[in-house]
Design a protein around this motif. Sequence first.
Motif, PDB file in Angstrom:
ATOM      1  N   GLN A 212       4.398 -26.278 -74.391  1.00  0.00           N
ATOM      2  CA  GLN A 212       4.844 -27.649 -74.144  1.00  0.00           C
ATOM      3  C   GLN A 212       4.302 -28.149 -72.801  1.00  0.00           C
ATOM      4  N   ILE A 213       3.752 -29.359 -72.805  1.00  0.00           N
ATOM      5  CA  ILE A 213       3.313 -30.034 -71.574  1.00  0.00           C
ATOM      6  C   ILE A 213       4.243 -31.223 -71.366  1.00  0.00           C
ATOM      7  N   LYS A 214       4.782 -31.344 -70.145  1.00  0.00           N
ATOM      8  CA  LYS A 214       5.765 -32.385 -69.859  1.00  0.00           C
ATOM      9  C   LYS A 214       5.426 -33.025 -68.520  1.00  0.00           C
ATOM     10  N   SER A 215       5.356 -34.349 -68.482  1.00  0.00           N
ATOM     11  CA  SER A 215       4.991 -35.043 -67.243  1.00  0.00           C
ATOM     12  C   SER A 215       5.894 -36.245 -67.009  1.00  0.00           C
ATOM     13  N   THR A 216       6.011 -36.611 -65.738  1.00  0.00           N
ATOM     14  CA  THR A 216       6.695 -37.840 -65.339  1.00  0.00           C
ATOM     15  C   THR A 216       6.321 -38.148 -63.915  1.00  0.00           C
ATOM     16  N   ALA A 217       6.371 -39.430 -63.558  1.00  0.00           N
ATOM     17  CA  ALA A 217       6.123 -39.834 -62.177  1.00  0.00           C
ATOM     18  C   ALA A 217       7.392 -39.635 -61.373  1.00  0.00           C
ATOM     19  N   PHE A 218       7.232 -39.254 -60.100  1.00  0.00           N
ATOM     20  CA  PHE A 218       8.388 -39.127 -59.220  1.00  0.00           C
ATOM     21  C   PHE A 218       9.023 -40.487 -59.035  1.00  0.00           C
ATOM     22  N   PHE A 219      10.347 -40.531 -59.096  1.00  0.00           N
ATOM     23  CA  PHE A 219      11.052 -41.810 -58.968  1.00  0.00           C
ATOM     24  C   PHE A 219      10.863 -42.364 -57.566  1.00  0.00           C
ATOM     25  N   ASN A 220      10.514 -43.646 -57.497  1.00  0.00           N
ATOM     26  CA  ASN A 220      10.269 -44.315 -56.222  1.00  0.00           C
ATOM     27  C   ASN A 220      11.146 -45.550 -56.162  1.00  0.00           C
ATOM     28  N   THR A 221      11.947 -45.634 -55.130  1.00  0.00           N
ATOM     29  CA  THR A 221      12.873 -46.769 -55.012  1.00  0.00           C
ATOM     30  C   THR A 221      12.156 -48.041 -54.591  1.00  0.00           C
ATOM     31  N   GLU A 222      10.943 -47.940 -54.040  1.00  0.00           N
ATOM     32  CA  GLU A 222      10.219 -49.124 -53.612  1.00  0.00           C
ATOM     33  C   GLU A 222       9.636 -49.853 -54.817  1.00  0.00           C
ATOM     34  N   THR A 223       9.693 -51.169 -54.743  1.00  0.00           N
ATOM     35  CA  THR A 223       9.130 -51.980 -55.816  1.00  0.00           C
ATOM     36  C   THR A 223       7.618 -52.007 -55.690  1.00  0.00           C
ATOM     37  N   PRO A 224       6.890 -51.662 -56.739  1.00  0.00           N
ATOM     38  CA  PRO A 224       5.427 -51.676 -56.660  1.00  0.00           C
ATOM     39  C   PRO A 224       4.916 -53.078 -56.372  1.00  0.00           C
ATOM     40  N   THR A 225       3.870 -53.168 -55.567  1.00  0.00           N
ATOM     41  CA  THR A 225       3.221 -54.434 -55.237  1.00  0.00           C
ATOM     42  C   THR A 225       1.732 -54.314 -55.540  1.00  0.00           C
ATOM     43  N   SER A 226       1.014 -55.387 -55.232  1.00  0.00           N
ATOM     44  CA  SER A 226      -0.433 -55.354 -55.486  1.00  0.00           C
ATOM     45  C   SER A 226      -1.147 -54.380 -54.579  1.00  0.00           C
ATOM     46  N   THR A 227      -0.505 -53.957 -53.473  1.00  0.00           N
ATOM     47  CA  THR A 227      -1.141 -52.991 -52.582  1.00  0.00           C
ATOM     48  C   THR A 227      -0.750 -51.556 -52.904  1.00  0.00           C
ATOM     49  N   THR A 228       0.153 -51.370 -53.873  1.00  0.00           N
ATOM     50  CA  THR A 228       0.523 -50.017 -54.266  1.00  0.00           C
ATOM     51  C   THR A 228      -0.648 -49.353 -54.981  1.00  0.00           C
ATOM     52  N   VAL A 229      -0.979 -48.143 -54.566  1.00  0.00           N
ATOM     53  CA  VAL A 229      -2.064 -47.418 -55.211  1.00  0.00           C
ATOM     54  C   VAL A 229      -1.640 -47.084 -56.632  1.00  0.00           C
ATOM     55  N   PRO A 230      -2.376 -47.521 -57.644  1.00  0.00           N
ATOM     56  CA  PRO A 230      -1.969 -47.259 -59.035  1.00  0.00           C
ATOM     57  C   PRO A 230      -1.890 -45.761 -59.328  1.00  0.00           C
ATOM     58  N   LEU A 231      -0.934 -45.403 -60.159  1.00  0.00           N
ATOM     59  CA  LEU A 231      -0.819 -44.012 -60.596  1.00  0.00           C
ATOM     60  C   LEU A 231      -1.981 -43.673 -61.530  1.00  0.00           C
TER      61      LEU A 231
END
Length: 942
Positions: A212-231
Amino acid sequence: MSLAVTLFITCLLLSTRYSAGDETQCTESYRTVYTECSEVGRERWKVTVTDNAECKPPAPTKVANCDQTCPGGQVLSNFETCQECGAGNFSLGDRKVLNVLDPNIYPEISFVTSKINRNDKNCPDIRTVENIVELPASYCWNVVNIPFEVVAPGSVTLHYLHSDDRISVDFYLKDFQSCDGGEAKVTISGDAAVTWQNVQLQVAAKGKYIFQIKSTAFFNTETPTSTTVPLEPPRLGNLTITGVEPYTNCQQCPAGHVTSTPGSSECTPCPANQYAELSGSSACKPCVGETYSLSGAGECEEKVECGGEDFRPVVGECVAGKSTVSSEEIYQNKCRNSPPSQIYDCPACQPGREKKGETCVFCPEGTHNPSGSDTCTPCEPNTISLKGLYQVWWDKIPDSWNVRCQECWVPAGVFLLGRPTQHQPVISINFGEIKFSSKVIKNNVVGMFSVKFKLYCPQSCSFLIIKKVTLTSGNVERQEVAEKFVTSTGGGDPEVSRAYVHKSDGQDGNIKMEFSIKLSGVGSYLQLYNVNFTNTLEGGSSFCFPCSGSGCMECAQGMVYKEGKCVECPAGSYHVTSGSILDSSYTSQCLQCPSGTISQPGSTSCYTPCKFTTTTGNQYDISPAGDTLVLNDRVSYPDQFGNTYHYRYLLKLCSKDGNVPLVTCSEDSADKVSGVICRESVMRSSGGEEVLSNPVIDGEMLSEISEQTNGVTLHYTTLHPAPGCDSVTTNVTLLCNRDQTSPLSLVDSGDNCRLAFEYSGPFGCRLCKEDDFKSITSSCEDSIRNITYVKEEGVMCSGGASLPPVTSEECTPYQDSLLNSIKRYKVYVGLGVSMLVLLIAGFCFLAWYSSSLKHKLDGYSRMNYADDDDNYEGAGSSNKMIWADSGEDSDGEENLYTRYEGKSPGNIISDKLGKINQSLGIKKYQRFGDTDIMEMSDRLGI
């Protein structure tokens, strides 16, 4: 009852039957079958059967147990012994390879996505792209389940690519027989510099399992903006399982692949320019003539005319300022044409360095080298050197750079070429950690990174310039996208240049910055021309900067450098560039404000007061626009995480109190910005509160005021364009509506680089002037006449000059009656005068015409023609011919009036008239009747 058990009982019965007596053997009719593995004892039986009832087959025998395996290159022959495969064939042995984890190919594989929280948005699907599985870069659980069975201890190995440390990927090996126990786990975190890697989990015993392979992004409380580096999504390649039940038959090598050695576990692809046409080949054949092949080809192809994408640059050594950049074929022998080659000017060293023996070293303090020539030059008096790191010539990639996909970046002399591939869809370069100095700029650490490039995006691509700021304590302060490009920057000059500056607290080396670039999109490519870092602790200077006193200073915004000091720009002017060497666009001239605008001393921009005069002399009062105007855009946009946001615009267009009109977006944020017009992204938190982020200045400098028939437009520009915009222009049109005020509206948002607003009300009308009014006089009543003023028809104005008051003057009824009569009958009077003029003109014309006619008649002179036929009188005849010359008629032609009447032959008269006409040049003649002849003869005495 299973088939294995049924066959087992059958075997026992047949064994009992066949052993009872001595039966005749019918060998030719026998055929052998093997039972499936029994669930009990894991056994397999060999059974001989026949369709001939007279024949009695031999008794069944037990063969090797079902847990037997064979190594690579061998198969389990007849389920009894391992046997080598011959040349041209192969066997994986006890290995099983899944080249693509696709449920459409292997139905036992399953993809599952699920929400972590109930309030999460819908989760994107796991997808397969070109034999590679992409796990969504989201906050959902993304799961891939792969069931399998092994008959002996083995392993599971997955080929994967994971480069984003904000996403966690876990690998589980679960015992199929137990829900909770027997679980192995490996967790990996992303590494931006890695390429494809393998993760392996050991299988300790035979049995059934789930990988089994399982993935998720770490929860981030900051709201993504246009300057947020895309995942960046993790990617999964092929999967190899060992310890599985062995193959019973060898497989032929596919076309284009061969194996010449018996007992091979895999086939070798034919090299370039060779081929293997048939499956099961043991040797490759060479291409002949004008043909070629790529590696692993089943046939040769005709050579082609190659383009730039088929060649790889090869940079030669720089000798005497010249370097030959030749090319080699990426696919050898494919091209009919020769590889291109070009000679370029090349520097002995990179800027800021000089030649010492065979190496290049940084310029010493107080010297500089802008071109990379052999030696550094001392700075001039009253200047100081500024250290930096510069890369403008590309014969290799600096060792300190962290390169992802080394083969994807190729030095090409004047630029570095970057190309993503199908196997490496994302490539990047991290330029390493840079420490900046505070030596030159007082009370500030200014670090500057600049880059010049061309980007080609035939389809979809993304080019990111990423900035990461780190304190000396090691804590990451911020990582953000400095700028993002998603379309081609053009195929011709000029290239795109970008510079990014960061300021800190003035402690040497207190701030460290990392810049990196990331390109994604198969088919796209990047030409990187130069990469420069300025004001670093280590490095050499490429230029020198004017100094004052013991150290250099930076002129603040609104000031210019003159005679060794910074001075403020006077009122009515502005200055927007820094006096630091970090800004190559620096000018020592203050710029004049546009017409209709003002500025305070030391200003960086000009603004309009709420009352102003345009170049046409019209005055406006836009005081309502001096209050903060707020507009919430009704259009919502999705972000990469499934949330929605909208834009809120704040405007303050004029100054009521003489101060610069400013509004602030995201005021409680560390990223807040201020300008005449700004914009912020508005989202709703889970609790319903507004979350403001990503503030952008849309209007900072009033560049022009233009007028229309129904209003006035204010044109704004900004010194800080939003990401993705080379410049931002914002137009605010104030429409004239004397009766009511309409809300502010956004009429065009374009691509967020060109904005247009409208605001309607009396303030959009120019101020009225005295000549905008006309007077209306009333009739005389009680000896008083009133004079009232109204606006001229079509005049669009409001406020300003007031209507003059109603005035009165004395009058008499007779005067008023006469005046009214004249006014009432003025049309008829005009008509009568016109008719009188026409009558007089007609009378004069008749009088002139009569006088002219009399003159012609009275002016006739008599002449006797000197010929014998001058007077012709025949017997009994009264024939008479007369002629008279009266000068010229109204046509300017000479006229001779002739007459003839009588009984004489017409021929004589005709001849006479012809002679007279010829001798006198007469052009016209006219015949008269008897009465006319008599009357004219009497008058002329003829």
